[in-house]
Design an enzyme around this catalytic site. Structure first.
Site, PDB file in Angstrom:
ATOM      1  CE  LYS A 297      27.467  55.290  26.706  1.00  0.00           C
ATOM      2  NZ  LYS A 297      28.133  56.188  27.563  1.00  0.00           N
TER       3      LYS A 297
ATOM      4  CE1 TYR B 280      23.074  56.161  30.251  1.00  0.00           C
ATOM      5  CE2 TYR B 280      22.579  56.577  28.018  1.00  0.00           C
ATOM      6  CZ  TYR B 280      23.437  56.283  28.833  1.00  0.00           C
ATOM      7  OH  TYR B 280      24.639  55.803  28.379  1.00  0.00           O
TER       8      TYR B 280
ATOM      9  CG  ASN C  69      31.516  56.965  28.236  1.00  0.00           C
ATOM     10  OD1 ASN C  69      30.744  56.719  27.497  1.00  0.00           O
ATOM     11  ND2 ASN C  69      31.459  57.305  29.590  1.00  0.00           N
TER      12      ASN C  69
ATOM     13  CG  HIS D 172      25.353  51.334  29.103  1.00  0.00           C
ATOM     14  ND1 HIS D 172      25.144  52.226  30.397  1.00  0.00           N
ATOM     15  CD2 HIS D 172      24.689  50.165  29.522  1.00  0.00           C
ATOM     16  CE1 HIS D 172      24.392  51.238  31.265  1.00  0.00           C
ATOM     17  NE2 HIS D 172      24.093  50.136  30.569  1.00  0.00           N
TER      18      HIS D 172
ATOM     19  CD  GLU E  26      21.373  48.993  32.258  1.00  0.00           C
ATOM     20  OE1 GLU E  26      22.326  48.183  31.840  1.00  0.00           O
ATOM     21  OE2 GLU E  26      21.597  50.120  33.146  1.00  0.00           O
TER      22      GLU E  26
HETATM   23  N1  UDP Z   1      28.184  61.250  31.771  1.00  0.00           N
HETATM   24  C1  UDP Z   1      28.285  62.528  31.480  1.00  0.00           C
HETATM   25  N2  UDP Z   1      28.695  63.639  32.137  1.00  0.00           N
HETATM   26  C2  UDP Z   1      28.818  63.304  33.511  1.00  0.00           C
HETATM   27  C3  UDP Z   1      28.648  62.085  33.898  1.00  0.00           C
HETATM   28  C4  UDP Z   1      28.109  60.921  33.006  1.00  0.00           C
HETATM   29  O1  UDP Z   1      27.926  62.791  30.098  1.00  0.00           O
HETATM   30  O2  UDP Z   1      29.178  64.192  34.327  1.00  0.00           O
HETATM   31  C5  UDP Z   1      27.629  60.480  30.633  1.00  0.00           C
HETATM   32  C6  UDP Z   1      28.721  59.426  30.335  1.00  0.00           C
HETATM   33  O3  UDP Z   1      28.615  59.241  28.918  1.00  0.00           O
HETATM   34  C7  UDP Z   1      28.279  58.302  31.281  1.00  0.00           C
HETATM   35  C8  UDP Z   1      26.781  58.234  31.244  1.00  0.00           C
HETATM   36  O4  UDP Z   1      26.664  59.585  31.149  1.00  0.00           O
HETATM   37  O5  UDP Z   1      28.956  56.972  30.533  1.00  0.00           O
HETATM   38  C9  UDP Z   1      26.242  57.467  32.285  1.00  0.00           C
HETATM   39  O6  UDP Z   1      26.559  57.901  33.563  1.00  0.00           O
HETATM   40  P1  UDP Z   1      27.155  56.858  34.646  1.00  0.00           P
HETATM   41  O7  UDP Z   1      27.301  57.570  35.955  1.00  0.00           O
HETATM   42  O8  UDP Z   1      26.143  55.765  34.681  1.00  0.00           O
HETATM   43  O9  UDP Z   1      28.539  56.180  34.172  1.00  0.00           O
HETATM   44  P2  UDP Z   1      29.006  54.908  33.653  1.00  0.00           P
HETATM   45  O10 UDP Z   1      28.165  53.973  34.487  1.00  0.00           O
HETATM   46  O11 UDP Z   1      28.472  54.837  32.162  1.00  0.00           O
HETATM   47  O12 UDP Z   1      30.413  54.633  33.628  1.00  0.00           O
HETATM   48 MG    MG Z   2      26.007  53.790  34.490  1.00  0.00          MG
END
Ligand code: UDP
Ligand code: MG
Length: 170
Positions: free
Chosen positions: A16, A56, A133, A136, A147
């Site tokens: 990212k 997303y 974080n 992805h 994806e």
């Molecule tokens: N995210 C966020 N706040 C939240 C939950 C998720 O900003 O409370 C963001 C975070 O960057 C995450 C992305 O949304 O990587 C996608 O969420 P997902 O639940 O799919 O988590 P991932 O699969 O990336 O661990």
């Molecule tokens: Mg995810």
């Protein structure tokens, strides 16, 4: 007899904008190469809102809330990212393990999110920003298929045998 080919999977990784901004592209890519996974697609792109919305999907809004989807789309269009297609044995689960939990504060040391970031949900929520974080990774076979299609044309995903390449060089 089990067909061993079924255990070879492809998965999508995105570095990212925060990973690109912090100069972590090489280091993160190195981790995947180090465990022996094969890079079968690689490109740097500055995503459009249209592509970010395809990545997303509604599913994120359902799981995490519409505001999180909006913040993530804003984050994704904010700068260049690196899209990587990785191939390996049960690669989807393996890559998720290496990436670590969603919240860097809670992500285990040794994982990418745990080693290179430390932001918490509480901190991000208080500032009404997305959780940065770095990375992805597709979470299951259906997501990986969908994806990979969002970020790569079929012709950009390569089929090759690394051993054959080595033999032809020497
Ligand atoms: N995210 C966020 N706040 C939240 C939950 C998720 O900003 O409370 C963001 C975070 O960057 C995450 C992305 O949304 O990587 C996608 O969420 P997902 O639940 O799919 O988590 P991932 O699969 O990336 O661990
Ligand atoms: Mg995810």
């Amino acid at each position: 007899m089990t067909n061993t080919c079924e255990t070879i999977q492809r998965t999508l990784v995105l570095l990212k904008p925060d990973a690109v901004n912090r100069g972590l592209v090489g280091e993160i890519l190195h981790r995947f190469e180090r465990v022996g996974m094969k890079i079968v697609g690689l490109k740097m792109v500055w995503p459009t809102e249209e592509t970010a919305l395809k990545h997303y999907t509604e599913d994120l809004a359902i799981r995490r809330g519409e505001h999180v989807r909006k913040l993530m789309v804003e984050m994704l269009v904010s700068g260049p990212i690196v899209a990587i297609a990785l191939e390996g044995i049960e690669a989807i689960e393996l890559v998720r393990k290496m990436v670590g939990g969603t919240e860097p504060k809670a992500a285990a040391p040794g994982t990418i999110r745990g080693d290179y970031a430390h932001v918490s949900f509480k901190h991000a929520d208080a500032r009404q920003v997305g959780v940065l974080n770095l990375i992805h990774a597709s979470s299951n076979e259906d997501d990986a298929r969908q994806e990979l299609e969002v970020w790569f044309d079929a012709s950009e995903l390569l089929e090759f045998d690394p051993h054959y390449v080595k033999q032809t060089i020497v």
